[in-house]
Design a protein around this motif. Structure first.
Motif, PDB file in Angstrom:
ATOM      1  N   GLY A 229       0.878  -1.097  -0.042  1.00 24.96           N
ATOM      2  CA  GLY A 229       0.077   0.017  -0.043  1.00 24.96           C
ATOM      3  C   GLY A 229       0.792   1.169   0.122  1.00 24.96           C
ATOM      4  O   GLY A 229       0.577   2.175  -0.669  1.00 24.96           O
ATOM      5  N   LEU A 230       2.002   1.236   0.574  1.00 21.08           N
ATOM      6  CA  LEU A 230       2.937   2.411   0.878  1.00 21.08           C
ATOM      7  C   LEU A 230       3.527   2.651  -0.705  1.00 21.08           C
ATOM      8  O   LEU A 230       3.743   3.685  -0.849  1.00 21.08           O
ATOM      9  N   THR A 231       3.695   1.734  -1.269  1.00 19.43           N
ATOM     10  CA  THR A 231       4.434   1.640  -2.428  1.00 19.43           C
ATOM     11  C   THR A 231       3.375   2.206  -3.500  1.00 19.43           C
ATOM     12  O   THR A 231       3.893   3.135  -4.341  1.00 19.43           O
ATOM     13  N   TYR A 232       2.222   1.888  -3.365  1.00 19.51           N
ATOM     14  CA  TYR A 232       1.258   2.315  -4.262  1.00 19.51           C
ATOM     15  C   TYR A 232       1.045   3.642  -4.118  1.00 19.51           C
ATOM     16  O   TYR A 232       1.085   4.578  -4.970  1.00 19.51           O
ATOM     17  N   ALA A 233       1.184   4.272  -2.799  1.00 23.80           N
ATOM     18  CA  ALA A 233       0.809   5.636  -2.481  1.00 23.80           C
ATOM     19  C   ALA A 233       1.931   6.507  -2.997  1.00 23.80           C
ATOM     20  O   ALA A 233       1.726   7.608  -3.344  1.00 23.80           O
ATOM     21  N   LYS A 234       3.323   5.991  -2.936  1.00 23.98           N
ATOM     22  CA  LYS A 234       4.520   6.674  -3.505  1.00 23.98           C
ATOM     23  C   LYS A 234       4.123   6.872  -5.001  1.00 23.98           C
ATOM     24  O   LYS A 234       4.818   8.151  -5.432  1.00 23.98           O
ATOM     25  N   SER A 235       3.753   6.139  -5.650  1.00 24.18           N
ATOM     26  CA  SER A 235       3.407   6.198  -7.061  1.00 24.18           C
ATOM     27  C   SER A 235       2.253   7.378  -7.304  1.00 24.18           C
ATOM     28  O   SER A 235       2.471   8.157  -8.546  1.00 24.18           O
ATOM     29  N   TRP A 236       1.539   7.710  -6.344  1.00 22.54           N
ATOM     30  CA  TRP A 236       0.681   8.987  -6.283  1.00 22.54           C
ATOM     31  C   TRP A 236       1.513  10.195  -5.989  1.00 22.54           C
ATOM     32  O   TRP A 236       1.447  11.419  -6.631  1.00 22.54           O
ATOM     33  N   TYR A 237       2.348  10.154  -5.141  1.00 20.76           N
ATOM     34  CA  TYR A 237       2.890  11.311  -4.649  1.00 20.76           C
ATOM     35  C   TYR A 237       4.005  11.611  -5.751  1.00 20.76           C
ATOM     36  O   TYR A 237       4.531  12.996  -5.777  1.00 20.76           O
ATOM     37  N   ASP A 238       4.651  10.746  -6.596  1.00 24.28           N
ATOM     38  CA  ASP A 238       5.348  11.089  -7.613  1.00 24.28           C
ATOM     39  C   ASP A 238       4.711  11.961  -8.605  1.00 24.28           C
ATOM     40  O   ASP A 238       5.202  12.630  -9.547  1.00 24.28           O
ATOM     41  N   THR A 239       3.492  12.053  -8.827  1.00 23.91           N
ATOM     42  CA  THR A 239       2.733  12.673  -9.542  1.00 23.91           C
ATOM     43  C   THR A 239       2.170  14.012  -9.168  1.00 23.91           C
ATOM     44  O   THR A 239       1.482  14.763  -9.653  1.00 23.91           O
ATOM     45  N   TRP A 240       2.044  14.022  -7.748  1.00 20.42           N
ATOM     46  CA  TRP A 240       1.494  15.172  -7.137  1.00 20.42           C
ATOM     47  C   TRP A 240       2.398  16.527  -6.896  1.00 20.42           C
ATOM     48  O   TRP A 240       3.631  16.169  -6.539  1.00 20.42           O
ATOM     49  N   PRO A 241       2.067  17.785  -6.858  1.00 17.36           N
ATOM     50  CA  PRO A 241       2.990  18.649  -6.632  1.00 17.36           C
ATOM     51  C   PRO A 241       3.523  18.594  -5.069  1.00 17.36           C
ATOM     52  O   PRO A 241       3.005  17.813  -4.029  1.00 17.36           O
ATOM     53  N   GLN A 242       4.714  19.490  -4.791  1.00 18.63           N
ATOM     54  CA  GLN A 242       5.400  19.134  -3.580  1.00 18.63           C
ATOM     55  C   GLN A 242       4.671  19.538  -2.340  1.00 18.63           C
ATOM     56  O   GLN A 242       4.752  18.843  -1.400  1.00 18.63           O
ATOM     57  N   GLY A 243       3.465  20.430  -2.451  1.00 23.06           N
ATOM     58  CA  GLY A 243       2.634  20.916  -1.516  1.00 23.06           C
ATOM     59  C   GLY A 243       2.000  19.667  -0.686  1.00 23.06           C
ATOM     60  O   GLY A 243       1.604  19.716   0.465  1.00 23.06           O
ATOM     61  N   MET A 244       1.804  18.569  -1.454  1.00 19.99           N
ATOM     62  CA  MET A 244       1.176  17.488  -1.060  1.00 19.99           C
ATOM     63  C   MET A 244       1.795  16.946  -0.021  1.00 19.99           C
ATOM     64  O   MET A 244       1.544  15.817   0.782  1.00 19.99           O
ATOM     65  N   GLN A 245       3.158  17.054   0.349  1.00 25.06           N
ATOM     66  CA  GLN A 245       4.018  16.250   1.251  1.00 25.06           C
ATOM     67  C   GLN A 245       3.958  17.144   2.855  1.00 25.06           C
ATOM     68  O   GLN A 245       4.770  16.829   3.532  1.00 25.06           O
ATOM     69  N   ASP A 246       3.512  18.575   2.613  1.00 34.14           N
ATOM     70  CA  ASP A 246       3.658  19.179   3.560  1.00 34.14           C
ATOM     71  C   ASP A 246       2.429  18.594   4.700  1.00 34.14           C
ATOM     72  O   ASP A 246       1.352  18.752   4.630  1.00 34.14           O
ATOM     73  N   THR A 248       1.312  19.542   7.572  1.00 30.36           N
ATOM     74  CA  THR A 248       0.803  20.701   8.323  1.00 30.36           C
ATOM     75  C   THR A 248      -0.347  21.368   7.169  1.00 30.36           C
ATOM     76  O   THR A 248      -1.319  21.910   7.487  1.00 30.36           O
ATOM     77  N   LYS A 249      -0.129  21.308   5.884  1.00 29.58           N
ATOM     78  CA  LYS A 249      -0.774  22.318   5.064  1.00 29.58           C
ATOM     79  C   LYS A 249      -1.346  21.398   4.005  1.00 29.58           C
ATOM     80  O   LYS A 249      -2.118  22.236   3.059  1.00 29.58           O
ATOM     81  N   ALA A 250      -1.039  20.189   3.824  1.00 34.47           N
ATOM     82  CA  ALA A 250      -1.543  19.444   2.743  1.00 34.47           C
ATOM     83  C   ALA A 250      -3.161  19.418   2.658  1.00 34.47           C
ATOM     84  O   ALA A 250      -3.700  19.556   1.326  1.00 34.47           O
ATOM     85  N   GLY A 251      -3.857  19.298   3.867  1.00 29.66           N
ATOM     86  CA  GLY A 251      -5.253  19.459   3.763  1.00 29.66           C
ATOM     87  C   GLY A 251      -5.717  20.499   3.236  1.00 29.66           C
ATOM     88  O   GLY A 251      -6.809  20.450   2.266  1.00 29.66           O
ATOM     89  N   ASP A 252      -5.307  21.761   3.803  1.00 27.10           N
ATOM     90  CA  ASP A 252      -5.789  23.060   3.115  1.00 27.10           C
ATOM     91  C   ASP A 252      -5.466  23.082   1.557  1.00 27.10           C
ATOM     92  O   ASP A 252      -6.057  23.753   0.927  1.00 27.10           O
ATOM     93  N   PHE A 253      -4.231  22.755   1.100  1.00 31.33           N
ATOM     94  CA  PHE A 253      -3.976  22.637  -0.262  1.00 31.33           C
ATOM     95  C   PHE A 253      -4.851  22.058  -0.972  1.00 31.33           C
ATOM     96  O   PHE A 253      -5.359  22.437  -1.983  1.00 31.33           O
ATOM     97  N   ILE A 254      -5.206  20.760  -0.552  1.00 31.97           N
ATOM     98  CA  ILE A 254      -6.334  20.134  -1.196  1.00 31.97           C
ATOM     99  C   ILE A 254      -7.868  20.763  -1.513  1.00 31.97           C
ATOM    100  O   ILE A 254      -8.216  20.738  -2.410  1.00 31.97           O
ATOM    101  N   ASP A 391       7.726   9.891   5.136  1.00 28.46           N
ATOM    102  CA  ASP A 391       9.033   9.499   4.689  1.00 28.46           C
ATOM    103  C   ASP A 391       9.056   8.610   3.406  1.00 28.46           C
ATOM    104  O   ASP A 391       9.989   8.854   2.710  1.00 28.46           O
ATOM    105  N   VAL A 392       7.929   8.054   2.945  1.00 30.57           N
ATOM    106  CA  VAL A 392       7.703   7.238   1.792  1.00 30.57           C
ATOM    107  C   VAL A 392       7.278   8.488   0.746  1.00 30.57           C
ATOM    108  O   VAL A 392       8.255   8.554  -0.424  1.00 30.57           O
ATOM    109  N   ALA A 393       6.441   9.306   0.947  1.00 33.14           N
ATOM    110  CA  ALA A 393       6.163  10.367  -0.116  1.00 33.14           C
ATOM    111  C   ALA A 393       7.212  11.223  -0.358  1.00 33.14           C
ATOM    112  O   ALA A 393       7.324  11.376  -1.577  1.00 33.14           O
ATOM    113  N   SER A 394       8.266  11.475   0.608  1.00 31.67           N
ATOM    114  CA  SER A 394       9.078  12.378   0.144  1.00 31.67           C
ATOM    115  C   SER A 394      10.440  11.804  -0.495  1.00 31.67           C
ATOM    116  O   SER A 394      11.380  12.390  -0.953  1.00 31.67           O
ATOM    117  N   GLY A 395      10.532  10.321  -0.421  1.00 32.78           N
ATOM    118  CA  GLY A 395      11.461   9.397  -0.794  1.00 32.78           C
ATOM    119  C   GLY A 395      12.662   9.693   0.189  1.00 32.78           C
ATOM    120  O   GLY A 395      13.679   8.942  -0.227  1.00 32.78           O
TER     121      GLY A 395
END
Length: 420
Positions: A229-246, A248-254, A391-395
């Protein structure tokens, strides 16, 4: 009503309070709500959004039981956080509402009384598990909720049915994110918040605690499924903007991307509906699509329960009130008054009959939900699990390494705080 508390319920406010209560536990045995004295007054504490509802149903109960109901208007979390100090002085209410993630800890700590499910036949197994700890019932389920999929009807005609369809949105040029080449916002989900990420983990075979969330010695966040599941999530983070890794602020960004018409679909809870409407989004609601492995997104089932203070001198009447406020008629009236999904399954059928899209989505998702573990040790999971996804999302770390470290951190905290 308090939809918004869920945005921070699994951070400092709710879980820190739960830990504080556990730490100052007096080890006393729980009273039962079918014992104790009766008096002519029952104090029922609810937040502002529930006051009119309680007042609309109180007369019949007062007449039948020869008691006066005093409605105390106070925020749910405020009531819970003051219980250990207000209870011994007699200042605490007799009956109040608690989120399911607090029920187990409050019960184990002796702050709320063991109760009986007067309408047991009208609850599903998930709702019953949410108020049960080590075979003891500490509340009457009142509200059920779960994460759902929101989609923008001006951007897509119908809700995607699979995560593959969501990825197709992500590859659509119209959802490209300005300023970050190769990144897109067709679909967004705040997986660095473990409450939102758990459905993905569970859909791949990971879990928090064994034995349906009751065995804190068995952690399933680093098993094969969880790593997949983590590996699959990483495939999404590879396509998302950097702000999705924040974290504290990812929720507001979304929310900002969705409300400004840049994102077609997001995962959020029913508490988000009002703000989305106020933002002018023509939104639809649906069950979260099937995952890439064909599994279901098994989000946490949550909500709130009616509970009785262990300090109450009105135990018998309090038990009767729990039975009364959660019966089919009153739970149906509750839905009409608040639009929150009743835990009573017969009242839930009534809610479904109203044809509300949001209601139908939550009920459908709750059917696949997993009861959120209500043992006190759950407090040690949220932060390490969120760090795990970051940690996974950020690589920074590979999924297997990050998972093992998170489990080690959780185990250590549990051993330190809960070992006898």
């Amino acid at each position: 009503m308090e939809w918004n508390w869920k945005k921070f319920a699994f951070g400092a406010v709710t879980l820190t309070s739960a830990v504080t209560l556990a730490a100052c536990g007096n080890g006393s045995s729980n009273k039962s709500a079918d014992s104790g004295e009766d008096s002519k007054k029952l104090v029922v504490s609810v937040d502002t959004g529930y006051v009119d509802y309680i007042k609309s149903i109180e007369a019949d109960f007062e007449k039948e039981n020869g008691v006066d109901i005093e409605v105390k208007e106070e925020g749910m979390i405020d009531t819970l956080d003051k219980l250990s100090t207000d209870g011994p002085t007699g200042a605490a209410p007799d009956v109040f509402i608690a989120p399911y993630d607090r029920v187990g800890g409050l019960g184990a700590d002796g702050q709320i009384a063991e109760v009986k499910l007067g309408n047991e036949a009208e609850y599903d197994e998930t709702a019953k598990k949410l108020v049960t700890l080590e075979g003891k019932v500490y509340g009457a389920p009142a509200v059920v909720e779960s994460l759902i999929l929101y989609y923008n009807k001006d951007l897509i005609k119908e809700a995607p049915k699979t995560f593959d369809e969501l990825m197709a949105l992500q590859k659509d040029a119209k959802y490209a994110f300005a300023g970050e080449e190769g990144k897109a916002v067709g679909f967004l989900a705040n997986w660095t918040n473990f409450y939102y990420a758990y459905g993905l983990t569970a859909g791949y075979g990971g879990y928090v605690f064994g034995k349906d969330g009751t065995d804190a010695s068995d952690l399933g966040l680093a098993n094969k499924g969880a790593v997949e599941g983590l590996t699959y999530a990483k495939s999404w983070y590879d396509t998302w903007p950097q702000g999705m890794q924040d974290t504290t602020k990812a929720g507001d960004f979304i929310t900002e991307q969705f409300t400004t018409g840049k994102t077609a679909a997001i995962i959020d809870g029913p508490w988000a509906a009002t703000s989305l409407t106020e933002a002018g989004v023509k939104w639809g609601a649906a069950q979260i699509p099937a995952l890439a492995n064909g599994g279901k997104y098994e989000a946490f089932g949550g909500g709130k329960a009616w509970v009785v203070s262990s300090y109450s001198k009105n135990m018998k009447v309090a038990q009767k009130f729990l039975d009364y406020v959660t019966n089919e008629a009153n739970q149906s009236a509750f839905y009409d008054a608040t639009q929150e999904i009743p835990a009573n399954v017969k009242a839930r059928e009534y809610a479904t009959s109203k044809g509300n899209e949001l209601t139908s989505a939550v009920i459908a998702q709750f059917a696949d939900a997993q009861p959120m573990p209500n043992i006190p040790q759950m407090a040690e999971v949220w932060e390490p699990a969120a760090t795990l996804f970051f940690d996974v999302a950020s690589g920074n770390k590979k999924p297997e390494e990050a998972a093992k470290e998170a489990v080690s951190t959780i185990k250590e905290a549990i051993e330190q705080k809960y070992s006898e």
